[in-house]
Design an enzyme around this catalytic site. Structure first.
Site, short mmCIF file in Angstrom:
data_model
loop_
_atom_site.label_atom_id
_atom_site.label_comp_id
_atom_site.label_asym_id
_atom_site.label_seq_id
_atom_site.Cartn_x
_atom_site.Cartn_y
_atom_site.Cartn_z
N TRP A 32 0.86 -1.20 0.00
CA TRP A 32 0.00 0.00 0.00
C TRP A 32 0.89 1.24 0.00
O TRP A 32 1.93 1.28 0.67
CB TRP A 32 -0.91 0.03 1.22
CG TRP A 32 -2.31 -0.39 0.93
CD1 TRP A 32 -3.38 0.43 0.74
CD2 TRP A 32 -2.83 -1.73 0.82
NE1 TRP A 32 -4.52 -0.31 0.49
CE2 TRP A 32 -4.21 -1.64 0.53
CE3 TRP A 32 -2.26 -2.99 0.91
CZ2 TRP A 32 -5.03 -2.76 0.36
CZ3 TRP A 32 -3.07 -4.11 0.73
CH2 TRP A 32 -4.42 -3.98 0.46
N ASN A 33 0.42 2.27 -0.70
CA ASN A 33 1.21 3.46 -0.97
C ASN A 33 1.63 4.23 0.28
O ASN A 33 2.82 4.32 0.60
CB ASN A 33 0.37 4.31 -1.94
CG ASN A 33 1.06 5.53 -2.45
OD1 ASN A 33 1.85 6.13 -1.74
ND2 ASN A 33 0.78 5.91 -3.68
N ASP A 35 1.14 3.57 3.43
CA ASP A 35 1.70 2.68 4.45
C ASP A 35 3.21 2.54 4.24
O ASP A 35 4.00 2.61 5.19
CB ASP A 35 1.08 1.27 4.37
CG ASP A 35 -0.41 1.25 4.65
OD1 ASP A 35 -1.15 1.87 3.87
OD2 ASP A 35 -0.83 0.64 5.65
N GLN A 100 -3.21 7.48 -3.31
CA GLN A 100 -3.34 7.64 -1.85
C GLN A 100 -2.51 8.84 -1.40
O GLN A 100 -1.69 9.35 -2.18
CB GLN A 100 -2.84 6.37 -1.15
CG GLN A 100 -3.95 5.57 -0.51
CD GLN A 100 -3.46 4.44 0.39
OE1 GLN A 100 -2.31 4.08 0.37
NE2 GLN A 100 -4.37 3.90 1.18
N ASP A 160 -11.03 5.68 4.71
CA ASP A 160 -12.03 5.14 3.78
C ASP A 160 -13.49 5.46 4.08
O ASP A 160 -14.22 5.90 3.22
CB ASP A 160 -11.89 3.62 3.72
CG ASP A 160 -10.47 3.17 3.40
OD1 ASP A 160 -9.61 4.04 3.17
OD2 ASP A 160 -10.24 1.96 3.37
N GLU A 390 -3.92 -2.12 14.37
CA GLU A 390 -4.16 -1.19 13.25
C GLU A 390 -4.59 0.17 13.78
O GLU A 390 -4.16 1.21 13.29
CB GLU A 390 -5.24 -1.80 12.35
CG GLU A 390 -5.51 -1.03 11.06
CD GLU A 390 -6.51 -1.75 10.16
OE1 GLU A 390 -7.12 -2.76 10.61
OE2 GLU A 390 -6.70 -1.30 9.02
C1 2M8 Z 1 -7.32 0.73 4.59
O1 2M8 Z 1 -7.79 0.78 3.26
C2 2M8 Z 1 -7.94 -0.36 2.41
C3 2M8 Z 1 -8.26 0.15 1.01
O2 2M8 Z 1 -7.19 0.92 0.54
C4 2M8 Z 1 -9.03 -1.32 2.83
O3 2M8 Z 1 -9.73 -1.06 3.81
O4 2M8 Z 1 -9.17 -2.34 2.17
C5 2M8 Z 1 -7.10 2.18 5.06
O5 2M8 Z 1 -6.90 2.24 6.45
C6 2M8 Z 1 -5.92 2.80 4.33
O6 2M8 Z 1 -5.63 4.06 4.84
C7 2M8 Z 1 -4.68 1.91 4.42
O7 2M8 Z 1 -3.68 2.43 3.60
C8 2M8 Z 1 -4.97 0.45 4.04
C9 2M8 Z 1 -3.81 -0.48 4.36
O8 2M8 Z 1 -3.38 -0.30 5.68
O9 2M8 Z 1 -6.12 -0.03 4.73
#
Ligand code: 2M8
Length: 416
Positions: A32-33, A35, A100, A160, A390
């Site tokens: 993930w970007n 992150d 992101q 999100d 998280e």
């Molecule tokens: C969450 O987002 C993803 C989609 O991108 C998901 O829920 O499937 C968010 O907390 C986002 O901010 C974060 O980058 C990602 C991975 O930790 O999870």
């Protein structure tokens, strides 16, 4: 020796999938970007080579037009929805089609400084990737040159299911061409996740943009969700400052001037989003033309990149204190007690270590060091008590969502 530091490093090692770090096992099995940008800053404290690798692997997903996607699907996995087959993007390594928050250049400057002598050769290609991405933000996501960048999907915000999107997202139809087969609720309790209806709207938007062939101009025209967003814009401005600094360091004079012009425009535009009556900054819904007044953490993130008048900074800080009163863990992502506040549901109330990290930097920048210190200590204490979750329920302090979480580990290392 603080054993939590060892644990944080162990989590980053466990989540390593070959030069990139997954946010956590199974729930988020790809890169993930934003992150990765936070994770790179964590690595920068003790392993600069690994920190560079993190950003280099992310850039493998960069599109020809400059966008760095929000997910890079380096290796297949069946434990996440939506996977590459839903996005229908054309990049050689499969990626999502949206982006992101651009924390990348903030991380790059820190990494360059940590690496010391001889770092330039490794920093330069990443600097160039960041510059391309910032240009993409301004051309694709601010075609009218307002200085604020727009998001076309709530996932782009990183927050999100924030109440900030409730009004704008309600206009997005719940119909989808893609079958929605959620995997997230098989890993964590459904009460901690977005609702099914949110997912249908999220996927409706993905279907719409895939049908545009991911062409930015067509997407801009077809978007039923379009928000000029202050959290992302504030991050872009801080990243822009760091990019401008690197450009000057590398004697890229013309580029430094170009970036400075982006930054100036954005600084003014962001300041114009201050609402004294709310004691917060607000985003703008570009479809209705109205302010997004939902009370979320985004309203305070401009602290990160603006040097505010004392009066404004003091007002923001006293509002932050009012929100944090009686909470076990600050800072809540939604104002406690209002109708949309849900202390366990993901981005609708919980405290997140990386948001605290941004706020702490912003508070320090604006001279509120004591409040920054309080928030830093409370973030560390939450992690030491509950582990590298998280996010945290701000009322009970309970660690929620995925466990062994990479950006929580990186935040711990950075804030410790
Ligand atoms: C969450 O987002 C993803 C989609 O991108 C998901 O829920 O499937 C968010 O907390 C986002 O901010 C974060 O980058 C990602 C991975 O930790 O999870």
């Amino acid at each position: 020796m603080n054993m939590h530091i060892d644990q944080a490093k162990r989590i980053l090692a466990q989540n390593d999938r070959g030069g990139y770090t997954v946010p956590t096992d199974r729930l988020y099995p790809f890169q993930w970007n934003w992150d990765s940008a936070f994770v790179a800053m964590g690595f920068a404290l003790y392993d600069t080579d690994r920190a560079y690798r993190e950003l280099e692997r992310l850039v493998e997903g960069q599109w020809a037009d400059g966008m760095i996607p929000h997910i890079v699907f380096h290796a297949p996995s069946e434990t996440y929805f939506p996977g590459p087959d839903v996005w229908h993007t054309k990049h050689a390594i499969p990626t999502s089609g949206i982006t992101q928050p651009p924390v990348f250049a903030i991380a790059l400057r820190k990494l360059h400084e940590a690496a010391g002598k001889g770092a330039e050769a490794r920093t330069l290609p990443l600097y160039e990737a960041a510059l391309k991405w910032h240009r993409w933000w301004y051309s694709a996501r601010d075609p009218d040159g307002t200085g604020l960048v727009a998001l076309l999907h709530p996932w782009e915000s990183g927050s999100d299911n924030s109440p900030a999107w409730d009004i704008a997202l309600a206009r997005v139809p719940t119909t989808t061409d893609t079958l929605v087969v959620r995997k997230d609720t098989g890993h964590v309790n459904a009460d901690m996740r977005p609702r099914d209806e949110d997912y249908r709207r999220f996927i409706h938007l993905v279907d719409t943009y895939a049908a545009c062939g991911w062409d930015p101009a067509k997407q801009w025209e077809k978007a039923s969700f379009k928000v000029a967003e202050i959290q992302t814009t504030a991050i872009l401005l801080k990243a822009g400052e760091d990019l401008e600094h690197l450009a000057s360091l590398f004697d890229r004079t013309e580029e430094a001037i170009e970036i400075a012009a982006f930054n100036d425009r954005t600084r003014k535009a962001l300041m114009a989003q201050w609402r004294p009556e709310l004691a917060r900054f607000v985003s703008r819904d570009l479809i209705s033309g109205e302010d997004v007044e939902a009370a979320t953490q985004a309203g305070f993130i401009p602290l990160l990149s603006l040097d505010l008048d004392k009066q404004v900074a003091d007002a923001l800080v006293s509002e932050m204190k009012a929100w944090s009163k009686d909470l076990k863990v600050a800072f809540p992502t939604t104002k406690p007690g209002i109708a949309s506040w849900e202390p366990k549901r993901y981005w609708r109330g919980p405290a997140w270590a990386i948001i605290n990290w941004l706020l702490i930097d912003g508070l320090k920048r604006n001279g509120h060091t004591a409040v920054a210190e309080e928030l830093r200590k409370s973030t560390l204490a939450a992690i030491e008590t509950e582990g590298f979750a998280e996010y945290f329920d701000p009322v009970t302090g309970q660690g929620c969502g995925g466990l062994g979480f990479s950006w929580t580990a990186a935040a711990y290392l950075w804030l410790e």
